[in-house]
Design an enzyme around this catalytic site. Structure first.
Site, PDB file in Angstrom:
ATOM      1  N   ARG A  25      50.238  54.664  75.806  1.00  0.00           N
ATOM      2  CA  ARG A  25      48.433  53.824  76.005  1.00  0.00           C
ATOM      3  C   ARG A  25      48.756  53.651  77.343  1.00  0.00           C
ATOM      4  NH1 ARG A  25      45.328  50.742  71.141  1.00  0.00           N
ATOM      5  NH2 ARG A  25      45.479  52.481  70.597  1.00  0.00           N
ATOM      6  N   HIS A  58      41.697  60.478  73.318  1.00  0.00           N
ATOM      7  CA  HIS A  58      42.581  59.691  72.534  1.00  0.00           C
ATOM      8  C   HIS A  58      42.648  60.794  70.910  1.00  0.00           C
ATOM      9  CE1 HIS A  58      44.031  56.505  70.170  1.00  0.00           C
ATOM     10  NE2 HIS A  58      42.924  55.897  69.549  1.00  0.00           N
ATOM     11  N   GLN A  66      43.661  60.338  67.808  1.00  0.00           N
ATOM     12  CA  GLN A  66      42.590  59.668  66.809  1.00  0.00           C
ATOM     13  C   GLN A  66      41.981  60.552  65.985  1.00  0.00           C
ATOM     14  OE1 GLN A  66      41.772  56.227  65.736  1.00  0.00           O
ATOM     15  NE2 GLN A  66      40.554  57.037  64.276  1.00  0.00           N
ATOM     16  N   ASP A  78      31.577  53.244  67.410  1.00  0.00           N
ATOM     17  CA  ASP A  78      32.734  53.275  68.485  1.00  0.00           C
ATOM     18  C   ASP A  78      32.461  51.368  68.460  1.00  0.00           C
ATOM     19  OD1 ASP A  78      35.672  52.299  69.311  1.00  0.00           O
ATOM     20  OD2 ASP A  78      35.488  53.742  70.296  1.00  0.00           O
ATOM     21  N   CYS A 114      37.437  54.366  64.167  1.00  0.00           N
ATOM     22  CA  CYS A 114      38.530  54.114  64.413  1.00  0.00           C
ATOM     23  C   CYS A 114      39.395  52.574  64.468  1.00  0.00           C
ATOM     24  CB  CYS A 114      38.750  54.310  66.212  1.00  0.00           C
ATOM     25  SG  CYS A 114      38.066  53.503  67.259  1.00  0.00           S
ATOM     26  N   ARG A 139      46.053  58.009  60.224  1.00  0.00           N
ATOM     27  CA  ARG A 139      46.510  58.079  61.788  1.00  0.00           C
ATOM     28  C   ARG A 139      48.519  59.037  61.078  1.00  0.00           C
ATOM     29  NH1 ARG A 139      44.849  55.458  66.006  1.00  0.00           N
ATOM     30  NH2 ARG A 139      46.963  56.660  67.506  1.00  0.00           N
TER      31      ARG A 139
HETATM   32  N1   CP Z   1      41.784  53.280  66.946  1.00  0.00           N
HETATM   33  C1   CP Z   1      42.931  52.994  67.115  1.00  0.00           C
HETATM   34  O1   CP Z   1      43.947  53.236  68.578  1.00  0.00           O
HETATM   35  O2   CP Z   1      43.561  51.292  67.009  1.00  0.00           O
HETATM   36  P1   CP Z   1      44.720  50.867  67.724  1.00  0.00           P
HETATM   37  O3   CP Z   1      44.007  50.103  69.116  1.00  0.00           O
HETATM   38  O4   CP Z   1      44.701  49.273  66.479  1.00  0.00           O
HETATM   39  O5   CP Z   1      45.950  51.247  68.110  1.00  0.00           O
HETATM   40  N1  NVA Z   2      36.400  53.215  72.384  1.00  0.00           N
HETATM   41  C1  NVA Z   2      38.072  51.737  72.342  1.00  0.00           C
HETATM   42  C2  NVA Z   2      38.966  52.819  71.372  1.00  0.00           C
HETATM   43  C3  NVA Z   2      39.888  51.808  70.649  1.00  0.00           C
HETATM   44  C4  NVA Z   2      40.546  51.857  69.521  1.00  0.00           C
HETATM   45  C5  NVA Z   2      38.852  51.491  73.326  1.00  0.00           C
HETATM   46  O1  NVA Z   2      39.133  52.160  74.213  1.00  0.00           O
HETATM   47  O2  NVA Z   2      39.042  50.246  73.566  1.00  0.00           O
END
Ligand code: CP
Ligand code: NVA
Length: 317
Positions: free
Chosen positions: A105, A132, A135, A226, A265, A293
């Site tokens: 990440r 992502h 997701q 989101d 998400c 997930r």
């Molecule tokens: N949806 C998602 O990726 O959640 P987290 O940021 O908690 O991993």
């Molecule tokens: N768009 C959001 C998604 C979090 C799961 C971000 O990137 O923070």
């Protein structure tokens, strides 16, 4: 790992197998015998690097890897040399000597591309500023589980961000029409949109963009939103003013099909992009998405780290 390892950086990397990846995940989730003894990651270690916070991704990878017989390692960026005294290339080379797979990440998408390029083991993007894919795999799994009741297109209301990009790529790959509404200036990335339009042309699906949330959700089978300000956009709270009228609330959802699914998400910023009434309604499947997930990632990890076992499960289950 052999030289033909595959990486998942965006969901269209696995476009042709996406339906099977989801079918595997649904069968594994609902299996009442065989899955318990199925340990395709036995003896393998999967490392997960986080440069941003996470609840769902971190816990679902840790638990999913253990369920598959593997050992998960969580590597928080503050605790490792990456980005401080060691390059991505050297980190990738070193981790490839210990691990059988890496999830990452990160902030800029180019860093996960770089890690994948220099790793000899499969790399999974666990969220970048652009994509992502995990997701999207879980989201399409959730929509597939409700395929009997979903009547209508997938509507997106909000920022043209990483989650929309992979939802759009995955949605049209599986033949769903997608309509997105963003404020002016917050449209999805033009390269990703171009890829999605190409995929849609092949699958017979359509993609429509608008700046009008009502237009996007009218007749929708799914409404997805989101946060307006994503991780990495700290200090950009000035964006909020541009999202006036983009909250998913009871008025907006009244334009959708009565059996529409509300999706997010998570984490949700209740009262900003969505009201409590919508996120807690009977139409909401946000916690199914969170659970899925884990199952979707188990399918992806098995496919990427032990393809023979992944195929065996599909044949025998
Ligand atoms: N949806 C998602 O990726 O959640 P987290 O940021 O908690 O991993
Ligand atoms: N768009 C959001 C998604 C979090 C799961 C971000 O990137 O923070």
């Amino acid at each position: 790992m052999s030289g033909n390892k595959r990486d998942l950086l965006a969901i269209d990397d696995f476009r042709s197998e996406l339906a099977e990846i989801i079918e595997w995940a649904i069968r594994f989730k609902n299996d009442d015998g065989f899955a318990e003894d199925f340990k395709p990651l036995d003896g393998m270690s999967i490392g997960s690097i986080y440069e941003k916070p996470s609840t769902r991704t971190r816990v679902s990878f840790e638990v999913g890897v253990r369920k598959l017989g593997g050992q998960p390692l969580t590597l928080l960026s503050n605790d490792i040399q990456l980005g401080k005294s060691e390059s991505i290339a050297d980190t990738a080379a070193v981790l490839s000597r210990y691990l059988d797979g890496i999830t990452y990440r990160c902030f800029g998408h180019e860093t996960v591309e770089d890690l994948a390029k220099h790793s000899t083991v499969p790399v999974i993007n666990a969220l970048s500023d652009m994509h992502h894919p995990c997701q999207a795999a879980a989201d399409l799994m959730t929509i597939t589980e409700h395929s009997d009741s979903v009547k209508g297109h997938i509507a997106w209301v909000g920022d043209g961000n990483n989650v929309l990009h992979d939802l759009m790529l995955a949605g049209v790959s599986l033949g769903h029409d997608v309509k997105y509404a963003t404020p002016k200036g917050y449209e999805p990335n033009s390269d990703v949109l171009k890829r999605a339009i190409e995929i849609a042309a092949g699958s017979g699906a359509s993609i429509t963009g608008t700046n009008d949330p009502v237009e996007a959700v009218t007749g929708a089978g799914v409404i997805y939103t989101d946060v307006f300000v994503s991780m990495g956009e700290e200090g950009m709270e000035g964006k909020f003013a541009d999202f006036d009228g983009f909250q998913v609330n009871e008025d907006l959802v009244s334009h959708a099909h009565p059996d529409y699914l509300f999706m997010h998400c998570l984490p949700a910023h209740r009262g900003e992009e969505v009201t409590d009434g919508v996120v807690d309604s009977a139409n909401s499947v946000v916690f199914d998405q969170a659970e899925n997930r884990m199952w979707a990632q188990m399918s992806l990890l098995t496919m990427m780290c032990n393809r023979a076992a992944w195929e065996t499960f599909l044949e025998l289950s």
